[in-house]
Design a protein around this motif. Structure first.
Motif, PDB file in Angstrom:
ATOM      1  N   SER A  90      83.671  17.726  45.198  1.00 47.35           N
ATOM      2  CA  SER A  90      82.949  17.280  46.380  1.00 47.35           C
ATOM      3  C   SER A  90      81.979  16.129  46.140  1.00 47.35           C
ATOM      4  CB  SER A  90      82.228  18.464  47.026  1.00 47.35           C
ATOM      5  OG  SER A  90      81.486  19.141  46.052  1.00 47.35           O
ATOM      6  N   SER A  91      81.859  15.627  44.907  1.00 46.48           N
ATOM      7  CA  SER A  91      80.999  14.447  44.737  1.00 46.48           C
ATOM      8  C   SER A  91      81.516  13.588  43.586  1.00 46.48           C
ATOM      9  CB  SER A  91      79.543  14.851  44.465  1.00 46.48           C
ATOM     10  OG  SER A  91      79.374  15.240  43.119  1.00 46.48           O
ATOM     11  N   ASP A  92      81.172  12.303  43.665  1.00 49.00           N
ATOM     12  CA  ASP A  92      81.596  11.348  42.645  1.00 49.00           C
ATOM     13  C   ASP A  92      80.996  11.709  41.289  1.00 49.00           C
ATOM     14  OD1 ASP A  92      83.316   9.178  42.487  1.00 49.00           O
ATOM     15  OD2 ASP A  92      81.644   7.792  42.220  1.00 49.00           O
ATOM     16  N   GLU A  93      79.739  12.207  41.337  1.00 51.78           N
ATOM     17  CA  GLU A  93      79.063  12.619  40.104  1.00 51.78           C
ATOM     18  C   GLU A  93      79.872  13.702  39.391  1.00 51.78           C
ATOM     19  OE1 GLU A  93      74.965  13.608  40.843  1.00 51.78           O
ATOM     20  OE2 GLU A  93      74.893  14.830  39.028  1.00 51.78           O
ATOM     21  N   ARG A  94      80.400  14.684  40.154  1.00 51.31           N
ATOM     22  CA  ARG A  94      81.189  15.767  39.558  1.00 51.31           C
ATOM     23  C   ARG A  94      82.499  15.220  38.981  1.00 51.31           C
ATOM     24  NH1 ARG A  94      80.218  20.818  43.836  1.00 51.31           N
ATOM     25  NH2 ARG A  94      77.962  20.558  43.841  1.00 51.31           N
ATOM     26  N   ARG A  95      83.063  14.256  39.672  1.00 47.74           N
ATOM     27  CA  ARG A  95      84.318  13.653  39.218  1.00 47.74           C
ATOM     28  C   ARG A  95      84.130  13.009  37.835  1.00 47.74           C
ATOM     29  NH1 ARG A  95      88.094   9.535  40.825  1.00 47.74           N
ATOM     30  NH2 ARG A  95      86.411   8.042  41.042  1.00 47.74           N
ATOM     31  N   HIS A  96      83.023  12.275  37.688  1.00 53.46           N
ATOM     32  CA  HIS A  96      82.753  11.593  36.418  1.00 53.46           C
ATOM     33  C   HIS A  96      82.377  12.574  35.310  1.00 53.46           C
ATOM     34  CE1 HIS A  96      83.444   7.674  37.956  1.00 53.46           C
ATOM     35  NE2 HIS A  96      82.546   7.810  38.911  1.00 53.46           N
ATOM     36  N   GLN A  97      81.644  13.616  35.703  1.00 55.35           N
ATOM     37  CA  GLN A  97      81.242  14.631  34.724  1.00 55.35           C
ATOM     38  C   GLN A  97      82.472  15.296  34.108  1.00 55.35           C
ATOM     39  OE1 GLN A  97      77.447  15.894  34.749  1.00 55.35           O
ATOM     40  NE2 GLN A  97      78.313  15.747  32.711  1.00 55.35           N
ATOM     41  N   ILE A  98      83.451  15.584  34.953  1.00 60.01           N
ATOM     42  CA  ILE A  98      84.698  16.208  34.484  1.00 60.01           C
ATOM     43  C   ILE A  98      85.408  15.269  33.504  1.00 60.01           C
ATOM     44  CG2 ILE A  98      87.024  16.904  35.243  1.00 60.01           C
ATOM     45  CD1 ILE A  98      85.584  17.836  37.881  1.00 60.01           C
TER      46      ILE A  98
ATOM     47  N   ASP B  25      84.037  12.987  31.626  1.00 59.14           N
ATOM     48  CA  ASP B  25      83.265  12.940  30.372  1.00 59.14           C
ATOM     49  C   ASP B  25      83.582  14.145  29.489  1.00 59.14           C
ATOM     50  OD1 ASP B  25      82.128  10.619  31.236  1.00 59.14           O
ATOM     51  OD2 ASP B  25      80.226  11.533  31.847  1.00 59.14           O
ATOM     52  N   VAL B  26      83.605  15.330  30.108  1.00 66.14           N
ATOM     53  CA  VAL B  26      83.866  16.554  29.337  1.00 66.14           C
ATOM     54  C   VAL B  26      85.300  16.531  28.788  1.00 66.14           C
ATOM     55  CG1 VAL B  26      84.069  19.079  29.493  1.00 66.14           C
ATOM     56  CG2 VAL B  26      82.129  17.910  30.554  1.00 66.14           C
ATOM     57  N   ALA B  27      86.233  16.031  29.576  1.00 62.63           N
ATOM     58  CA  ALA B  27      87.626  15.944  29.115  1.00 62.63           C
ATOM     59  C   ALA B  27      87.737  14.997  27.923  1.00 62.63           C
ATOM     60  CB  ALA B  27      88.527  15.485  30.261  1.00 62.63           C
ATOM     61  N   ARG B  28      87.042  13.859  27.988  1.00 58.55           N
ATOM     62  CA  ARG B  28      87.062  12.893  26.876  1.00 58.55           C
ATOM     63  C   ARG B  28      86.512  13.509  25.589  1.00 58.55           C
ATOM     64  NH1 ARG B  28      88.340   7.905  28.654  1.00 58.55           N
ATOM     65  NH2 ARG B  28      87.694   7.476  30.785  1.00 58.55           N
ATOM     66  N   GLU B  29      85.394  14.227  25.737  1.00 52.43           N
ATOM     67  CA  GLU B  29      84.791  14.871  24.565  1.00 52.43           C
ATOM     68  C   GLU B  29      85.743  15.897  23.948  1.00 52.43           C
ATOM     69  OE1 GLU B  29      80.347  15.147  26.386  1.00 52.43           O
ATOM     70  OE2 GLU B  29      81.126  16.914  25.339  1.00 52.43           O
ATOM     71  N   THR B  30      86.453  16.621  24.808  1.00 45.67           N
ATOM     72  CA  THR B  30      87.296  17.722  24.338  1.00 45.67           C
ATOM     73  C   THR B  30      88.601  17.211  23.740  1.00 45.67           C
ATOM     74  OG1 THR B  30      86.371  18.968  26.195  1.00 45.67           O
ATOM     75  CG2 THR B  30      88.188  19.997  25.030  1.00 45.67           C
TER      76      THR B  30
ATOM     77  N   ASP C  94      79.042  24.446  31.129  1.00 47.36           N
ATOM     78  CA  ASP C  94      78.076  24.521  32.220  1.00 47.36           C
ATOM     79  C   ASP C  94      77.884  23.195  32.954  1.00 47.36           C
ATOM     80  OD1 ASP C  94      77.652  27.183  32.066  1.00 47.36           O
ATOM     81  OD2 ASP C  94      75.884  27.054  30.773  1.00 47.36           O
ATOM     82  N   ARG C  95      78.297  22.105  32.327  1.00 49.48           N
ATOM     83  CA  ARG C  95      78.178  20.823  33.039  1.00 49.48           C
ATOM     84  C   ARG C  95      79.235  20.690  34.130  1.00 49.48           C
ATOM     85  NH1 ARG C  95      78.833  16.912  28.146  1.00 49.48           N
ATOM     86  NH2 ARG C  95      80.117  18.678  27.503  1.00 49.48           N
ATOM     87  N   THR C  96      80.325  21.439  33.986  1.00 45.98           N
ATOM     88  CA  THR C  96      81.418  21.303  34.962  1.00 45.98           C
ATOM     89  C   THR C  96      81.670  22.595  35.754  1.00 45.98           C
ATOM     90  OG1 THR C  96      82.932  21.682  33.117  1.00 45.98           O
ATOM     91  CG2 THR C  96      82.627  19.410  33.844  1.00 45.98           C
ATOM     92  N   ASN C  97      82.004  23.668  35.055  1.00 46.34           N
ATOM     93  CA  ASN C  97      82.389  24.927  35.725  1.00 46.34           C
ATOM     94  C   ASN C  97      83.387  24.691  36.855  1.00 46.34           C
ATOM     95  OD1 ASN C  97      79.118  26.397  35.313  1.00 46.34           O
ATOM     96  ND2 ASN C  97      80.951  26.777  34.127  1.00 46.34           N
ATOM     97  N   GLU C  98      84.419  23.893  36.562  1.00 47.07           N
ATOM     98  CA  GLU C  98      85.449  23.610  37.558  1.00 47.07           C
ATOM     99  C   GLU C  98      86.733  24.348  37.183  1.00 47.07           C
ATOM    100  OE1 GLU C  98      85.334  22.038  40.358  1.00 47.07           O
ATOM    101  OE2 GLU C  98      83.421  20.968  40.248  1.00 47.07           O
TER     102      GLU C  98
ATOM    103  N   ARG D 144      90.342  24.934  29.865  1.00 41.61           N
ATOM    104  CA  ARG D 144      89.411  26.044  29.603  1.00 41.61           C
ATOM    105  C   ARG D 144      87.978  25.541  29.505  1.00 41.61           C
ATOM    106  NH1 ARG D 144      87.425  27.831  25.070  1.00 41.61           N
ATOM    107  NH2 ARG D 144      88.917  26.760  23.730  1.00 41.61           N
ATOM    108  N   VAL D 145      87.790  24.426  28.810  1.00 41.09           N
ATOM    109  CA  VAL D 145      86.436  23.883  28.654  1.00 41.09           C
ATOM    110  C   VAL D 145      85.881  23.440  30.015  1.00 41.09           C
ATOM    111  CG1 VAL D 145      85.071  22.010  27.640  1.00 41.09           C
ATOM    112  CG2 VAL D 145      86.741  23.236  26.238  1.00 41.09           C
ATOM    113  N   LEU D 146      86.719  22.848  30.856  1.00 44.78           N
ATOM    114  CA  LEU D 146      86.243  22.424  32.183  1.00 44.78           C
ATOM    115  C   LEU D 146      85.745  23.623  32.991  1.00 44.78           C
ATOM    116  CD1 LEU D 146      88.889  19.747  33.243  1.00 44.78           C
ATOM    117  CD2 LEU D 146      86.541  19.361  32.456  1.00 44.78           C
TER     118      LEU D 146
END
Lengths: 243, 85
Positions: B46-54, B56-61, B23-27, B17-19
């Motif tokens: 579609s990008s490595d940056e998005r992969r890492h952002q996801i 990071d958000v998962a780790r925080e959550t 707003d950092r992910t919206n995946e 749900r958080v992903l």
């Protein structure tokens, strides 16, 4: 009547981090197709800034571009501004209406918009009960009716429906069945079948499959980028000759 | 709040749900599975940056879980053969 080649893609989800990448893949598109259809989820967060990236990637192509928005493009409540930015860049954006694209003696009619969910015949929501449920289903029903009227009014040699949400379950295969009601609605297929079309193009279902058909026999193609794994696919609508 | 170790089903649902909503992910298309103290992320972006952002958000959550990032990059190949309809 001659044949007609249509390029199609959806769910390109552009943003600053991928600026310029997609445009490169469109080089030479005019040698493969006469028109490009883009089936929504042009952005990731639905911001005007992302809309500007999309406009830059798709502007001044040697062939006409017709697009619709997807659910991501609504997320920041900037859908109207995004449509404006795209139209300013020469892109035709459908919003529950239609357009006729003149293509070297042929008229391609395209009708559609974002579409919406609700589910598929026998396993869908209906306009009953809480106002929230009724509003959800009514939204799709009203969209489908606008599409039917748009298709009916189209005078063209070929007709295509362009949507973000799916009209059938076929092209959702691979997605969890529990989320099908959020991926599309049979009302969209029923509208197309009522007036007839040569092709129904959609996106939204990243884990779905490419090929399906409406109950009335219209070919459905899910062109979400993760499904087609190419910059776009080309469909050749056959006239009298060989494609 | 539930202790993630005792409620893997809810932790996976919360991360998913958080992903979608952050707003950092919206995946929306990322599959999240929790097995014991391991969290698995699967899907395509579609990008490595998005992969890492996801990630990071998962780790925080889901702090305390070991995150395995199995998200693939969407391969956008040159257009292939056309289909005749």
């Amino acid at each position: 009547m001659r044949d007609l080649r249509i390029a199609a893609v959806a769910d390109i989800h552009l943003g600053e981090d991928v600026r310029g990448h997609y445009r490169k893949k469109l080089e030479g598109i005019e040698q493969r197709a006469e028109v490009l259809l883009v089936g929504g989820d042009l952005t990731r967060h639905g911001t005007v800034q992302e809309g500007r990236v999309v406009a830059e990637e798709l502007r001044d192509l040697p062939i006409p571009v017709v697009a619709v928005l997807g659910n991501h493009d609504y997320h920041s409540d900037a859908n109207k501004e995004i449509i404006e930015v795209l139209r300013d860049a020469g892109i035709t954006v459908l919003d529950d209406d239609s357009t006729v694209v003149p293509l070297d003696g042929l008229r391609l009619g395209v009708a559609g918009g974002k579409g919406f969910g609700g589910g598929f015949a026998g396993k869908c929501a209906s306009e009953f009960g809480e106002p929230e449920t009724k509003a959800f289903v009514r939204h799709t029903r009203e969209i489908a009716e606008r599409w039917r009227l748009a298709l009916k009014g189209l005078e063209a040699d070929h007709k295509v429906v362009l949507s973000h949400y799916s009209p059938v379950k076929d092209t959702l295969t691979g997605e969890p069945p529990e989320i099908y009601p959020f991926l599309g609605s049979y009302l969209l297929a029923e509208a197309a079948d009522a007036e007839g079309a040569d092709l129904f193009v959609h996106g939204h279902a990243h884990a779905g499959t490419e090929k399906g058909m409406t109950p009335g026999g219209i070919r459905v193609r899910n062109v979400a980028l993760p499904v087609i794994e190419h910059a776009y696919v080309v469909y050749c609508l056959n006239g009298d000759g060989d494609c | 709040m539930e202790t993630p170790h005792y409620a893997p089903h809810y932790v996976a649902a919360r991360v998913q749900r958080v992903l979608a909503e952050d707003d950092r992910t919206n995946e929306l298309g990322i599959r999240v599975d929790v097995r014991g103290e391991e969290l698995f992320l699967r899907g395509q972006v579609s990008s490595d940056e998005r992969r890492h952002q996801i990630e990071d958000v998962a780790r925080e959550t889901a702090p305390g879980l070991r995150v395995h990032n199995e998200i693939k990059l969407v391969e956008v190949r040159e257009p292939g053969e056309e289909e005749h309809l």
